[in-house]
Design a protein around this motif. Structure first.
Motif, PDB file in Angstrom:
ATOM      1  N   PHE A   6       0.829  -1.528  -0.216  1.00  0.00           N
ATOM      2  CA  PHE A   6       0.029  -0.092  -0.057  1.00  0.00           C
ATOM      3  C   PHE A   6       0.756   1.195  -0.124  1.00  0.00           C
ATOM      4  O   PHE A   6       0.415   2.335  -0.337  1.00  0.00           O
ATOM      5  CB  PHE A   6      -0.758  -0.016   1.142  1.00  0.00           C
ATOM      6  N   HIS A   7       2.078   0.996   0.383  1.00  0.00           N
ATOM      7  CA  HIS A   7       2.715   2.273   0.523  1.00  0.00           C
ATOM      8  C   HIS A   7       4.056   2.328  -0.550  1.00  0.00           C
ATOM      9  O   HIS A   7       4.888   3.366  -0.366  1.00  0.00           O
ATOM     10  CB  HIS A   7       3.368   2.533   2.042  1.00  0.00           C
ATOM     11  N   ALA A   8       4.424   1.293  -0.818  1.00  0.00           N
ATOM     12  CA  ALA A   8       5.800   1.207  -1.718  1.00  0.00           C
ATOM     13  C   ALA A   8       5.312   0.452  -3.154  1.00  0.00           C
ATOM     14  O   ALA A   8       4.758  -0.518  -2.791  1.00  0.00           O
ATOM     15  CB  ALA A   8       6.746   0.560  -1.289  1.00  0.00           C
ATOM     16  N   THR A   9       5.656   1.201  -4.240  1.00  0.00           N
ATOM     17  CA  THR A   9       5.363   0.608  -5.646  1.00  0.00           C
ATOM     18  C   THR A   9       5.932  -0.739  -5.635  1.00  0.00           C
ATOM     19  O   THR A   9       7.305  -0.586  -5.224  1.00  0.00           O
ATOM     20  CB  THR A   9       5.215   1.509  -6.644  1.00  0.00           C
ATOM     21  N   ARG A  10       5.442  -1.827  -6.248  1.00  0.00           N
ATOM     22  CA  ARG A  10       6.145  -2.874  -6.552  1.00  0.00           C
ATOM     23  C   ARG A  10       6.607  -3.082  -8.146  1.00  0.00           C
ATOM     24  O   ARG A  10       7.755  -4.012  -8.189  1.00  0.00           O
ATOM     25  CB  ARG A  10       5.435  -3.988  -6.005  1.00  0.00           C
ATOM     26  N   ALA A  11       5.887  -2.400  -8.858  1.00  0.00           N
ATOM     27  CA  ALA A  11       6.237  -2.577 -10.315  1.00  0.00           C
ATOM     28  C   ALA A  11       7.131  -1.348 -10.717  1.00  0.00           C
ATOM     29  O   ALA A  11       6.345  -0.238 -11.003  1.00  0.00           O
ATOM     30  CB  ALA A  11       4.825  -2.670 -10.956  1.00  0.00           C
ATOM     31  N   HIS A  12       8.384  -1.531 -10.850  1.00  0.00           N
ATOM     32  CA  HIS A  12       9.264  -0.475 -10.951  1.00  0.00           C
ATOM     33  C   HIS A  12      10.754  -0.962 -11.096  1.00  0.00           C
ATOM     34  O   HIS A  12      10.638  -2.057 -11.021  1.00  0.00           O
ATOM     35  CB  HIS A  12       9.124   0.653 -10.019  1.00  0.00           C
ATOM     36  N   ASP A  13      11.571  -0.024 -11.907  1.00  0.00           N
ATOM     37  CA  ASP A  13      12.673  -0.574 -12.170  1.00  0.00           C
ATOM     38  C   ASP A  13      12.900  -1.874 -12.982  1.00  0.00           C
ATOM     39  O   ASP A  13      13.559  -2.627 -12.611  1.00  0.00           O
ATOM     40  CB  ASP A  13      13.590  -0.843 -11.009  1.00  0.00           C
ATOM     41  N   GLY A  14      12.119  -1.979 -13.880  1.00  0.00           N
ATOM     42  CA  GLY A  14      12.130  -3.036 -14.796  1.00  0.00           C
ATOM     43  C   GLY A  14      11.657  -4.368 -14.471  1.00  0.00           C
ATOM     44  O   GLY A  14      12.184  -5.358 -15.060  1.00  0.00           O
ATOM     45  N   ARG A  15      10.928  -4.512 -13.126  1.00  0.00           N
ATOM     46  CA  ARG A  15      10.434  -5.667 -12.838  1.00  0.00           C
ATOM     47  C   ARG A  15       9.024  -5.419 -12.060  1.00  0.00           C
ATOM     48  O   ARG A  15       8.790  -4.556 -11.554  1.00  0.00           O
ATOM     49  CB  ARG A  15      11.486  -6.445 -11.817  1.00  0.00           C
ATOM     50  N   ASP A  66      -2.983   1.195 -12.255  1.00  0.00           N
ATOM     51  CA  ASP A  66      -4.124   1.040 -11.232  1.00  0.00           C
ATOM     52  C   ASP A  66      -3.732   1.933 -10.173  1.00  0.00           C
ATOM     53  O   ASP A  66      -2.684   1.838  -9.495  1.00  0.00           O
ATOM     54  CB  ASP A  66      -4.090  -0.622 -11.135  1.00  0.00           C
ATOM     55  N   ALA A  67      -4.984   2.304  -9.559  1.00  0.00           N
ATOM     56  CA  ALA A  67      -4.902   3.096  -8.307  1.00  0.00           C
ATOM     57  C   ALA A  67      -4.469   2.111  -7.149  1.00  0.00           C
ATOM     58  O   ALA A  67      -3.975   2.657  -6.079  1.00  0.00           O
ATOM     59  CB  ALA A  67      -5.945   3.716  -7.991  1.00  0.00           C
ATOM     60  N   GLY A  68      -4.703   0.712  -7.292  1.00  0.00           N
ATOM     61  CA  GLY A  68      -4.494  -0.016  -6.104  1.00  0.00           C
ATOM     62  C   GLY A  68      -3.085  -0.724  -6.181  1.00  0.00           C
ATOM     63  O   GLY A  68      -2.398  -0.494  -6.961  1.00  0.00           O
ATOM     64  N   PRO A  69      -2.849  -1.503  -5.133  1.00  0.00           N
ATOM     65  CA  PRO A  69      -1.749  -2.030  -4.832  1.00  0.00           C
ATOM     66  C   PRO A  69      -1.479  -3.335  -5.806  1.00  0.00           C
ATOM     67  O   PRO A  69      -2.450  -4.032  -6.177  1.00  0.00           O
ATOM     68  CB  PRO A  69      -1.575  -2.591  -3.291  1.00  0.00           C
ATOM     69  N   TYR A  70      -0.182  -3.988  -5.853  1.00  0.00           N
ATOM     70  CA  TYR A  70       0.063  -5.061  -6.572  1.00  0.00           C
ATOM     71  C   TYR A  70       0.205  -6.163  -5.534  1.00  0.00           C
ATOM     72  O   TYR A  70       1.312  -6.215  -5.116  1.00  0.00           O
ATOM     73  CB  TYR A  70       1.450  -4.637  -7.543  1.00  0.00           C
TER      74      TYR A  70
END
Ligand SMILES: Cc1cc2nc3c(=O)[nH]c(=O)nc-3n(C[C@H](O)[C@H](O)[C@H](O)COP(=O)(O)OP(=O)(O)OC[C@H]3O[C@@H](n4cnc5c(N)ncnc54)[C@H](O)[C@@H]3O)c2cc1C
Ligand code: SF4
Length: 568
Positions: A6-15, A66-70
C-alpha cells in the motif's frame, strides 16, 4: 515479503512481482513518460487487464495504471475476513436515491487485477436475446453487438481462464465443453439441486473461474471458501494471475499505486495522455490513445473530472449520457435452516445455479430475468447479514450464530433496468488527491421490484422443497455495477460505439462494465472480458487499415521470446 504493497510501489525498475513465486520477480518493460505509448489504460481489472494483455500481445506499446496495490496472493492474502477488506475500493463516495447502494466490499476492488481479485468467479454467458432486448424482448436498449460474435469471444475467455463447468449447459445455444471439469457440489449446492428438482426446473454446476485441476504454476481449488476475500492459493483465475502476467510477458508495463486524476485533451480535440499520482507526486504519461477501464463508478468520475473549456460537461459526453443509466444487479437472498449440517462455507460460494428464469419468459410480470445460486457466507459476513437484515445483536446474534453450520441460502443475480435517473455525478467534496468524489444515485423502478418479489417467492418455495425451515428473506441487496458509458449505434444515444471507441474523441476508449446498455440476469465479468478481447481485435484491425492514432503493431514474437529467455 517485498514491502508494504500500500505504501511502496512494486512494479518499477524494470520488474514486477512474480505472483507465482514468493518473493519472486519477473522482468517488465518500462516506458518513458515523455514518449507517447500507443495505449495508456486506466484500470487493470476485468476490462483493462484483459485489454492490456491482448493489445500487448498484438504488438502495441501499453502502460496500464491502477490506483490499487500489486498483491502477491501467496504472501499477502490471509484466511481472515477482516484483514482482506484491504481488497476493496473504500475511498469516499456519496450514495443517495430511494435505494442507496451499499458500496465497498459489495462492489468494486482496488488492486492490480481489479475486482476480479475478490470476485466470486461465476462465469456466465449472457442470453443471446439480451443483446437485442429492446427489439426482441421489449425493454432496455439494444447492444450494437451480435450474440454469435460474442459466443466466439466467450469461448476465448473461457479457454484463457480454464473455466471449470458442466459437460453440457442446460440453457441457451450450444457452447463448447468447458475446458476443466465442474467442481463437486457442497451441501448448499445439493440443497439448490433438490429444490429445483422438486419444482421441476433445471439446475447445473456453476461455471467457475477457479481451477478443478492443476494449471501450470497454479494449484487446483482447495475449497477453503475464502474466494471473495482473495484466494491465497492462486486457484482463482483472476486478472492478476491470468491476463496481467501474460501482458507483462508480452511487453506491457503495469504501474501500481497510480491514481489517474485527469485525461489530458489537446487543442486538436484529441487526448494526449493521463495525469496520475504516484510516489507522492503528480506525473504525466503521454499516449496516442487512452482507455478508461475503472469500473462503472470511477470511469464516469474520471471522464467528468477531465472536463475542459472545449468539453465542459466532461469527456465523451456530447450525448449527456456519461454517468447515466447506472445499473446494479439485484442480489436478494432467501435463507433457511436444514436439520443436518450443511457447512455451506466449504468451497466457492456458488457451486450450483439455475438460469431457469433468465430463459423462461412465461409466467413473469416483469421484463428481464434472474439466475439464482447456492450461497456460502463466511462467519463474519454471516454475522453482518444477521445484524443488518434481521436486526440481531448481542445474545440473539450469538444464539443465531450457533446455527451457522446448518444455514442454507439461495441468492439471485437479477436484471435491473437502465434508467437515466440512476447515475454517477460529481459531488463538491474532494478526496485525498483533491479530486471531486462521485455521488451515486440509485432507485429501483417498479419493474425491478416485481422481479425481486417474484424471485423471493420462488426461492422460498425452492428452499421449502429442499426441506428447509425457519425461512426468511433478505430483500435489500445489490451487486455488480454496470452502465454509465453505454455502447450503441448512434452518437446521440450512446457514449461509445461497438468497438468501445468514444464517439466524440477518436483516441479515447472505454473498456469495462460501463459500456453495458443492459445487464441481464447473469454475472458480468465474462462479458466484460469478452468485449475487451473483441475490442483488441477491432483495434488491431483499425490500426492495420490506418484508422488509428497508433503505431502499426509490431511483430510480438521477438519481444515475447526475449522476455521468456529473461525470465528463465
Ligand atoms: C464481492 C464481489 C463478487 C463478485 N462476484 C462476481 C462473480 O462471481 N462473477 C462475475 O462475473 N462478477 C462478479 N463480480 C463483479 C466483477 O468483479 C466486476 O463486474 C468486474 O470485475 C468489473 O470489471 P471492470 O473492468 O469494470 O472493473 P474492475 O475489475 O473493478 O477494475 C477496475 C480497476 O480500475 C482501477 N481504477 C479505477 N479508477 C482508477 C483511476 N482513476 N486510476 C487508476 N486506477 C483506477 C481500480 O483500482 C480497479 O482495479 C463480483 C464483484 C464483487 C464485489
Ligand atoms: S475455495 Fe478455491 S478459489 Fe476459493 S479461496 Fe479457496 S482455493 Fe481459492
Amino acid at each position: 515479503m517485498s514491502g508494504d504493497p500500500f505504501h511502496a510501489t512494486r512494479a518499477h525498475d524494470g520488474r514486477a512481482p512474480d505472483v507465482f513465486h514468493p518473493g519472486g520477480w519477473v522482468p517488465m518493460r518500462q516506458y518513458r513518460e515523455s514518449e507517447p505509448v500507443d495505449f495508456a489504460i486506466v484500470g487493470t481489472g476485468a476490462g483493462g487487464g484483459t485489454l492490456a494483455c491482448k493489445l500487448a500481445e498484438y504488438g502495441f506499446s501499453v502502460v496500464a495504471l491502477d490506483a490499487g496495490p500489486y498483491f502477491r496472493p501467496l504472501e499477502d492474502f490471509a484466511s481472515d475476513e477482516s484483514e482482506q477488506t484491504k481488497l476493496y475500493w473504500t475511498d469516499d463516495r456519496i450514495v443517495d436515491g430511494a435505494n442507496p447502494l451499499q458500496l465497498g466490499g459489495n462492489n468494486s476492488g482496488k488492486a492490480v487485477g481489479g475486482s476480479t481479485v475478490h470476485f466470486a468467479m461465476v462465469s456466465l454467458r449472457f442470453r443471446p436475446e439480451w443483446f437485442k432486448s429492446r427489439t426482441l424482448l421489449g425493454y432496455g436498449a439494444d447492444w450494437p453487438l451480435d450474440w454469435r460474435e460474442m459466443w466466439d469471444y466467450y469461448t476465448e475467455v473461457e479457454q484463457a481462464l480454464k473455466i471449470s463447468g458442466p459437460v453440457t449447459y442446460p440453457w441457451g445455444p450450444p457452447r463448447p465443453r468447458y475446458p476443466y471439469r465442474a467442481h463437486p457440489l457442497n451441501g448448499a449446492a445439493r440443497a439448490l439441486a433438490k429444490g429445483c428438482e422438486a419444482l421441476g426446473i433445471n439446475w447445473t454446476e456453476t461455471p467457475l473461474a477457479t481451477l478443478s485441476a492443476p494449471r501450470g504454476l497454479a494449484h487446483p481449488c482447495v475449497y477453503r471458501g475464502f474466494c471473495i476475500s482473495g484466494c491465497s492459493t492462486n486457484a482463482k483465475q483472476s486478472a492478476l494471475v491470468t491476463w496481467i502476467p501474460r501482458a507483462i510477458a508480452a511487453g506491457a508495463e503495469i504501474r501500481d499505486l497510480a491514481m489517474v486524476g485527469r485525461v489530458e485533451v489537446e487543442p486538436s480535440g484529441l487526448v494526449s495522455g493521463v495525469h496520475y499520482h504516484r510516489d507522492g507526486v503528480w506525473r504525466f504519461q503521454r499516449a496516442r490513445n487512452v482507455v478508461v477501464a475503472g469500473y462503472a463508478i470511477e470511469t464516469p468520475r474520471l471522464l467528468l473530472n477531465s472536463a475542459t473549456a472545449r468539453f465542459p460537461e466532461g469527456l465523451a459526453n456530447s450525448s449527456g449520457l456519461v454517468g447515466k443509466n447506472l445499473m446494479a444487479q439485484s442480489n436478494q437472498a432467501v435463507w433457511g435452516r436444514l436439520e443436518h449440517e450443511v457447512r455451506s462455507y466449504k468451497g466457492p460460494p456458488s457451486l450450483a445455479i439455475t438460469e431457469h428464469w433468465n430463459y423462461e419468459d412465461k409466467g413473469k410480470d416483469f421484463f428481464g430475468g434472474y439466475s439464482y445460486m447456492s450461497q456460502g457466507p463466511l462467519p463474519q459476513l454471516w454475522a453482518n447479514t444477521l445484524f443488518s437484515a434481521r436486526g440481531l445483536w448481542g445474545e440473539s446474534l450469538v444464539e443465531a450464530m450457533k446455527d451457522y453450520n446448518h444455514v442454507v441460502g439461495l441468492r439471485i443475480v437479477g436484471e435491473m433496468l437502465p434508467q437515466e435517473s440512476n447515475r454517477v455525478s460529481l459531488a463538491d467534496e474532494v478526496d485525498q488527491y483533491g479530486l471531486r468524489i462521485p455521488r451515486v444515485t440509485y432507485s429501483w423502478c417498479d419493474n425491478d421490484k416485481r422481479l425481486i418479489d417474484h424471485s423471493l417467492k420462488f426461492m422460498s418455495r425452492a428452499l421449502e422443497a429442499a426441506d428447509a425451515d425457519d425461512i426468511w428473506i433478505q430483500d435489500d441487496d445489490t451487486c455488480h455495477l454496470n452502465g454509465t458509458a453505454r455502447m450503441g449505434s448512434d452518437a446521440r444515444t450512446s457514449v461509445v460505439d461497438a468497438d468501445c471507441r468514444s464517439w466524440d474523441i477518436p483516441n479515447l476508449w472505454i473498456c469495462d462494465g460501463s459500456v453495458f446498455p443492459t445487464v441481464g440476469g447473469a454475472n458480468p465479468s465474462l462479458t466484460i472480458q469478452a468485449i475487451a478481447c473483441r475490442t483488441a481485435d477491432r483495434i488491431r484491425a483499425l490500426a492495420r487499415r490506418g484508422e488509428l492514432n497508433a503505431a502499426v503493431p509490431r511483430q510480438t514474437s521477438i519481444r515475447q521470446r526475449s522476455t521468456e529467455v529473461h525470465r528463465s
